[in-house]
Scaffold this motif. Sequence first.
Motif, PDB file in Angstrom:
ATOM      1  N   TRP A  40      39.343  51.088  36.533  1.00 44.25           N
ATOM      2  CA  TRP A  40      38.388  50.440  37.431  1.00 44.25           C
ATOM      3  C   TRP A  40      38.684  50.854  38.867  1.00 44.25           C
ATOM      4  O   TRP A  40      39.841  51.043  39.247  1.00 44.25           O
ATOM      5  CB  TRP A  40      38.508  48.926  37.330  1.00 44.25           C
ATOM      6  CG  TRP A  40      37.877  48.314  36.120  1.00 44.25           C
ATOM      7  CD1 TRP A  40      38.020  48.708  34.826  1.00 44.25           C
ATOM      8  CD2 TRP A  40      37.042  47.160  36.097  1.00 44.25           C
ATOM      9  NE1 TRP A  40      37.324  47.872  33.998  1.00 44.25           N
ATOM     10  CE2 TRP A  40      36.717  46.903  34.744  1.00 44.25           C
ATOM     11  CE3 TRP A  40      36.552  46.315  37.069  1.00 44.25           C
ATOM     12  CZ2 TRP A  40      35.909  45.845  34.360  1.00 44.25           C
ATOM     13  CZ3 TRP A  40      35.754  45.250  36.689  1.00 44.25           C
ATOM     14  CH2 TRP A  40      35.429  45.035  35.341  1.00 44.25           C
ATOM     15  N   GLU A  77      38.277  49.993  43.096  1.00 44.25           N
ATOM     16  CA  GLU A  77      38.256  48.817  43.964  1.00 44.25           C
ATOM     17  C   GLU A  77      36.829  48.276  44.076  1.00 44.25           C
ATOM     18  O   GLU A  77      36.610  47.062  44.002  1.00 44.25           O
ATOM     19  CB  GLU A  77      38.796  49.178  45.346  1.00 44.25           C
ATOM     20  CG  GLU A  77      38.813  48.023  46.319  1.00 44.25           C
ATOM     21  CD  GLU A  77      39.378  48.395  47.674  1.00 44.25           C
ATOM     22  OE1 GLU A  77      39.024  47.702  48.645  1.00 44.25           O
ATOM     23  OE2 GLU A  77      40.161  49.348  47.779  1.00 44.25           O
ATOM     24  N   THR A  78      35.868  49.171  44.212  1.00 48.04           N
ATOM     25  CA  THR A  78      34.465  48.759  44.325  1.00 48.04           C
ATOM     26  C   THR A  78      34.013  48.004  43.083  1.00 48.04           C
ATOM     27  O   THR A  78      33.348  46.966  43.188  1.00 48.04           O
ATOM     28  CB  THR A  78      33.561  49.991  44.566  1.00 48.04           C
ATOM     29  OG1 THR A  78      33.979  50.626  45.772  1.00 48.04           O
ATOM     30  CG2 THR A  78      32.103  49.595  44.671  1.00 48.04           C
ATOM     31  N   GLN A  79      34.375  48.494  41.906  1.00 48.10           N
ATOM     32  CA  GLN A  79      33.987  47.815  40.669  1.00 48.10           C
ATOM     33  C   GLN A  79      34.589  46.417  40.591  1.00 48.10           C
ATOM     34  O   GLN A  79      33.924  45.469  40.166  1.00 48.10           O
ATOM     35  CB  GLN A  79      34.428  48.630  39.452  1.00 48.10           C
ATOM     36  CG  GLN A  79      33.621  49.895  39.242  1.00 48.10           C
ATOM     37  CD  GLN A  79      34.205  50.757  38.139  1.00 48.10           C
ATOM     38  OE1 GLN A  79      35.391  51.049  38.133  1.00 48.10           O
ATOM     39  NE2 GLN A  79      33.342  51.148  37.206  1.00 48.10           N
ATOM     40  N   LEU A 134      35.542  44.498  43.157  1.00 46.73           N
ATOM     41  CA  LEU A 134      34.910  43.642  44.166  1.00 46.73           C
ATOM     42  C   LEU A 134      33.502  43.226  43.757  1.00 46.73           C
ATOM     43  O   LEU A 134      33.081  42.099  44.011  1.00 46.73           O
ATOM     44  CB  LEU A 134      34.897  44.348  45.516  1.00 46.73           C
ATOM     45  CG  LEU A 134      36.277  44.610  46.134  1.00 46.73           C
ATOM     46  CD1 LEU A 134      36.145  45.453  47.391  1.00 46.73           C
ATOM     47  CD2 LEU A 134      37.017  43.321  46.413  1.00 46.73           C
ATOM     48  N   GLU A 135      32.777  44.113  43.091  1.00 49.21           N
ATOM     49  CA  GLU A 135      31.429  43.781  42.628  1.00 49.21           C
ATOM     50  C   GLU A 135      31.467  42.797  41.458  1.00 49.21           C
ATOM     51  O   GLU A 135      30.629  41.910  41.351  1.00 49.21           O
ATOM     52  CB  GLU A 135      30.677  45.042  42.218  1.00 49.21           C
ATOM     53  CG  GLU A 135      30.264  45.912  43.393  1.00 49.21           C
ATOM     54  CD  GLU A 135      29.633  47.234  42.973  1.00 49.21           C
ATOM     55  OE1 GLU A 135      29.602  47.553  41.765  1.00 49.21           O
ATOM     56  OE2 GLU A 135      29.174  47.962  43.877  1.00 49.21           O
ATOM     57  N   SER A 136      32.451  42.948  40.586  1.00 46.77           N
ATOM     58  CA  SER A 136      32.545  42.103  39.396  1.00 46.77           C
ATOM     59  C   SER A 136      33.159  40.735  39.698  1.00 46.77           C
ATOM     60  O   SER A 136      32.917  39.771  38.973  1.00 46.77           O
ATOM     61  CB  SER A 136      33.375  42.801  38.321  1.00 46.77           C
ATOM     62  OG  SER A 136      32.727  43.975  37.892  1.00 46.77           O
ATOM     63  N   TYR A 137      33.976  40.670  40.731  1.00 46.22           N
ATOM     64  CA  TYR A 137      34.655  39.429  41.111  1.00 46.22           C
ATOM     65  C   TYR A 137      34.370  39.158  42.591  1.00 46.22           C
ATOM     66  O   TYR A 137      35.201  39.422  43.466  1.00 46.22           O
ATOM     67  CB  TYR A 137      36.163  39.536  40.854  1.00 46.22           C
ATOM     68  CG  TYR A 137      36.480  39.743  39.397  1.00 46.22           C
ATOM     69  CD1 TYR A 137      36.629  38.651  38.542  1.00 46.22           C
ATOM     70  CD2 TYR A 137      36.602  41.026  38.857  1.00 46.22           C
ATOM     71  CE1 TYR A 137      36.896  38.832  37.193  1.00 46.22           C
ATOM     72  CE2 TYR A 137      36.871  41.214  37.512  1.00 46.22           C
ATOM     73  CZ  TYR A 137      37.014  40.115  36.692  1.00 46.22           C
ATOM     74  OH  TYR A 137      37.274  40.293  35.349  1.00 46.22           O
ATOM     75  N   PRO A 138      33.185  38.620  42.897  1.00 44.06           N
ATOM     76  CA  PRO A 138      32.771  38.450  44.294  1.00 44.06           C
ATOM     77  C   PRO A 138      33.655  37.497  45.108  1.00 44.06           C
ATOM     78  O   PRO A 138      33.615  37.538  46.328  1.00 44.06           O
ATOM     79  CB  PRO A 138      31.339  37.922  44.188  1.00 44.06           C
ATOM     80  CG  PRO A 138      31.164  37.488  42.793  1.00 44.06           C
ATOM     81  CD  PRO A 138      32.158  38.209  41.954  1.00 44.06           C
ATOM     82  N   SER A 198      38.406  39.458  47.758  1.00 42.58           N
ATOM     83  CA  SER A 198      38.134  40.315  48.916  1.00 42.58           C
ATOM     84  C   SER A 198      38.981  41.587  48.863  1.00 42.58           C
ATOM     85  O   SER A 198      39.973  41.668  48.119  1.00 42.58           O
ATOM     86  CB  SER A 198      38.464  39.564  50.212  1.00 42.58           C
ATOM     87  OG  SER A 198      39.859  39.347  50.312  1.00 42.58           O
TER      88      SER A 198
END
Length: 77
Positions: A37, A39-41, A43-47, A50
């Motif tokens: 995974w 970092e972007t994935q 952050l998108e999956s776990y809003p 941060s």
Amino acid sequence: MWQDFITSDKQVLLGKPIIKGTRVSVELILELLASGWTETQILESYPNVSADALKAVFLYLRDCMQQEFYYPLPASA
């Protein structure tokens, strides 16, 4: 400092270190990264997580390693 983002509470995930304000464990973040995974994935999956909290995971691990909170590996034969 990682202490601003990482905590442990016996009432949450049996005391595993988690990102404050979530039930997302340090262990889960590491498993996701080890599985490829980005970092972007994450952050998108776990809003509720941060980018700073993700960085804190690594600062936490660094401190654990410096304090020898790790499992020693046997020497290869």
